[in-house]
Design a protein around this motif. Structure first.
Motif, PDB file in Angstrom:
ATOM      1  N   UNK A   8       0.852  -1.200   0.000  1.00 56.08           N
ATOM      2  CA  UNK A   8       0.000   0.000   0.000  1.00 56.08           C
ATOM      3  C   UNK A   8       0.886   1.248   0.000  1.00 56.08           C
ATOM      4  N   UNK A   9       1.837   1.260   0.918  1.00 57.15           N
ATOM      5  CA  UNK A   9       2.717   2.429   1.021  1.00 57.15           C
ATOM      6  C   UNK A   9       3.468   2.642  -0.296  1.00 57.15           C
ATOM      7  N   UNK A  10       3.981   1.525  -0.828  1.00 62.05           N
ATOM      8  CA  UNK A  10       4.791   1.634  -2.049  1.00 62.05           C
ATOM      9  C   UNK A  10       3.951   2.126  -3.231  1.00 62.05           C
ATOM     10  N   UNK A  11       2.728   1.617  -3.328  1.00 65.76           N
ATOM     11  CA  UNK A  11       1.862   2.020  -4.450  1.00 65.76           C
ATOM     12  C   UNK A  11       1.693   3.539  -4.472  1.00 65.76           C
ATOM     13  N   UNK A  12       1.425   4.085  -3.322  1.00 67.41           N
ATOM     14  CA  UNK A  12       1.182   5.535  -3.277  1.00 67.41           C
ATOM     15  C   UNK A  12       2.494   6.323  -3.409  1.00 67.41           C
ATOM     16  N   UNK A  13       3.564   5.807  -2.786  1.00 68.36           N
ATOM     17  CA  UNK A  13       4.840   6.513  -2.871  1.00 68.36           C
ATOM     18  C   UNK A  13       5.326   6.567  -4.313  1.00 68.36           C
ATOM     19  N   UNK A  15       3.516   5.793  -7.042  1.00 65.86           N
ATOM     20  CA  UNK A  15       2.509   6.317  -7.958  1.00 65.86           C
ATOM     21  C   UNK A  15       2.431   7.835  -7.965  1.00 65.86           C
ATOM     22  N   UNK A  16       2.710   8.439  -6.825  1.00 68.65           N
ATOM     23  CA  UNK A  16       2.590   9.904  -6.733  1.00 68.65           C
ATOM     24  C   UNK A  16       3.929  10.612  -6.875  1.00 68.65           C
ATOM     25  N   UNK A  17       4.974   9.815  -7.069  1.00 68.44           N
ATOM     26  CA  UNK A  17       6.329  10.364  -7.084  1.00 68.44           C
ATOM     27  C   UNK A  17       6.486  11.498  -8.096  1.00 68.44           C
ATOM     28  N   UNK A  18       5.960  11.280  -9.279  1.00 72.54           N
ATOM     29  CA  UNK A  18       6.138  12.288 -10.336  1.00 72.54           C
ATOM     30  C   UNK A  18       4.825  12.956 -10.730  1.00 72.54           C
TER      31      UNK A  18
END
Lengths: 476, 183
Positions: A8-13, A15-18
């Motif tokens: 979950x954390x990775x998906x948002x981190x 996914x929203x990185x750029x």
């Protein structure tokens, strides 16, 4: 379950990185509008206080000049004039040679003078007060000519040339200047003005003359003072926004101290000039920080090169440049800490390091050379005086300490601090004389730096301190 | 094309064009950050504006030794936190958020657009959104989050757990809807 959390954390981190969205143009317009605010002229209370104190000093000084008590010389001249006038009047109406007057003066048997008081105490003060009865001449009906009061301190008699000068006008041993007319005695006092009867009516001036003489004793004095200080700073902004508020929220004043020697010279009755040499410490405390004590084996893996400071902590006083690699400081409220290595390189959380609430104290040591003028408002056993002046302050010490988890680590120096500063000083003093030479004083004092403190920031930062100096001084 | 240090230097010297250049360079990404911490576009817009005002005010303090983007980002995050702290927004409790957990196909979720992810985050109540963002995206510890949001560490952990559960549920819905559309 942990895997799911990480996902979950990775998906948002990731996914929203750029993630980027073009903001509406009104945002930039709002930013520009805020930046063009007119510079606010901040006139702090401190400046008002300093201005009022300086004005009081100036007014006091002018008052002293304008209403300066008659000097002994002028008093003597006045007395001589009085003498001449009286003699003239007397000669006019009762022609009597001066010599006769003077010789008659010493004739106690012909005098109706009545000595009221005569005091020979240990200080050998001799006070005589006399009142004479009516003197009548053909031209003037003088009733109730009164008063002669002369005090003479034999212990200090020969110390002041001015006083001797006054005495020289009266080559008589008596404290009184007496005339005898028709068997009547006239005793002149030193009152400058005349009653409508042409004769003096008060004895105030003689007292004042004596007081002045005693006060003029000891033009120079040396003393020592010490004071605990509350030290802080005032930010006068040069730009709009809440930058000042931001620093005010995370920086606090500290208790410091000041002490040293001072010299005092009295050029006039109620005015003194003070010079001194003081050592002072001042500074502030920076809060809302988290520190991580980084073990050397971890710190050694950081990409830190020689001379490449890994942490800069911005403060209103200026940047604290830290070369210590074993301490990682994080800002928890505002963006004040710049780390060379970002969380991409070094993440104390991921490394499992424990964070500690930290404070950083900035300490500055100065040699101060104050030049003050004081005006004595109340001149009694306990004096009350107003103080004001400037001080030249030379920076001799600059240290920064991080305090966390019971440790105190020296982080180095605050950068870009001016080594030479000027401050204004205002206050008042209460002085009590134990003896003619030794006195004790208490002086609540306010000091405000006139120049901005640091060249490393565009802020205008003026340190100030409030102290209660106490000390002793010795007249010589 | 001016380099970033040159642009920053020009900004410090009061060059309006350089300031606009700097704004244009980072505003898109920072708006994304603000959206991540805000409930809607209007709130994000306010945070972005206030954040950039701070950036220009504090620019003289950036010494060029760290990541400039990281520095701006931190200002934006802090501005968002201040805004919500002032409003006591974080104390608001939404009880209607789902708590049930469903199995999620992460391979499908990986294909979610950033805009969809942002939408999902924005649907969280502020207290969950803040804790999740600070922990999962920014890397703050629960101790730091507790200080930043003025809550206890326990609350921070509990909010994070709830936020994850809600997000997982929303992702499962997304997954289900996607399958329905394909099916």
């Amino acid at each position: 379950m942990d895997l799911m959390k990480e996902n979950i954390d990775r998906i948002f981190r990731e996914g929203l990185k750029n993630f980027e969205v073009t903001p509406p143009s009104e945002v930039w317009e709002g930013v520009m509008q805020a930046r063009t605010y007119k510079k606010k002229r901040i006139l702090p209370v401190f400046r008002y206080a300093a201005a009022v104190a300086v004005m009081l000093l100036v007014v006091g000084f002018l008052y002293t000049i304008i209403n300066k008590p008659k000097s002994v010389e002028s008093a003597a001249l006045n007395l001589q004039n009085e003498k001449a006038i009286v003699q003239k009047n007397l000669q006019k109406d009762n022609p009597l040679p001066t010599q006769s007057i003077i010789s008659a003066r010493n004739d106690d048997n012909k005098s109706e003078e009545k000595t009221v008081q005569k005091n020979t105490d240990t200080e050998k003060l001799l006070i005589a007060e006399t009142q004479i009865n009516t003197i009548k001449t053909e031209s003037e009906d003088i009733s109730s000519v009164k008063v002669i009061q002369t005090r003479e301190s034999t212990s200090t008699r020969n110390k002041t040339n001015k006083f001797l000068l006054a005495e020289n006008y009266f080559p008589i041993e008596s404290k009184n200047l007496s005339f005898f007319v028709d068997g009547k005695s006239i005793i002149l006092n030193s009152k400058v003005g005349y009653s409508d009867k042409g004769l003096p009516v008060s004895n105030d001036f003689v007292n004042e003359l004596i007081d002045q003489k005693i006060e003029n004793d000891g033009g120079w004095s040396i003393g020592a003072k010490f004071s605990p200080l509350y030290s802080s700073r005032n930010i006068t902004m040069s730009m709009p926004g809440n930058f000042k508020e931001m620093y005010d929220n995370v920086e606090e004043g500290i208790i410091a101290f000041s002490g040293g020697f001072n010299f005092k010279y009295k050029p006039a009755d109620r005015i003194s000039v003070h010079m001194g040499l003081f050592y002072s410490r001042m500074g502030q405390k920076i809060t809302d920080l988290v520190a991580y004590d980084v073990p050397p084996y971890i710190a050694s893996t950081f990409p830190v090169k020689d001379g490449f400071n890994n942490i800069t902590l911005n403060s209103s006083f200026g940047p604290v440049v830290k070369s210590e690699t074993y301490l990682y400081v994080e800002d928890i409220t505002v963006a004040r800490v710049e780390n060379t290595y970002s969380l991409d390189y070094f993440d104390p959380i991921k490394l499992g390091l424990e964070g500690f609430d930290a404070e950083i104290s900035q300490s500055f040591e100065y040699i101060e050379i104050p030049l003050l003028i004081s005006y004595k408002v109340v001149d009694r056993v306990i004096d009350f005086q107003l103080l004001g002046g400037v001080s030249t302050n030379l920076l001799v010490g600059n240290n920064v300490f991080a305090e966390f988890d019971g440790q105190s680590i020296n982080l180095g120096k605050t950068g870009d601090i001016y080594k030479l500063n000027y401050s204004s000083i205002v206050g008042f003093g209460i002085e009590y004389g134990f003896s003619d030479q030794l006195s004790f004083s208490i002086e609540p004092t306010f000091k405000y730096y006139l120049n901005s403190f640091s060249s490393g920031t565009r802020l205008h930062v003026h340190p100030f301190s409030v102290g209660l100096f106490s000390g002793v001084s010795y007249k010589f | 094309m001016e380099s970033l240090p040159d642009i920053i230097q020009d900004c410090l010297e009061g060059d309006t064009n350089a300031q606009e250049l700097l704004y244009n360079k980072f505003s898109g990404k920072m708006y994304g950050v603000c959206l991540q911490y805000s409930e809607n576009y209007d709130d994000a817009k306010d945070v972005l504006q206030e954040g950039f005002i701070k950036v220009f005010l504090n620019l003289h303090q950036f010494k060029g030794k760290g990541s400039f983007e990281g520095w701006i980002r931190r200002i934006m995050v802090n501005t968002a936190l201040e805004k919500y702290r002032d409003k006591h927004y974080l104390n608001r409790v939404d009880e209607d958020e789902a708590e049930k957990l469903e199995k999620v196909d992460y391979n499908v979720i990986d294909e979610m657009s950033a805009r969809d992810l942002m939408k999902v985050i924005q649907e969280l109540s502020p207290k969950y959104r803040m804790v999740f963002n600070l922990f999962a995206i920014e890397g703050y510890s629960h101790k730091e989050i507790s200080a930043l949001l003025e809550i206890s560490e326990g609350t921070s952990k509990s909010n994070l757990s709830r936020a994850r559960a809600i997000l997982q549920d929303k992702l499962a819905n997304y997954n289900r809807n996607l399958k329905n559309q394909v099916g």
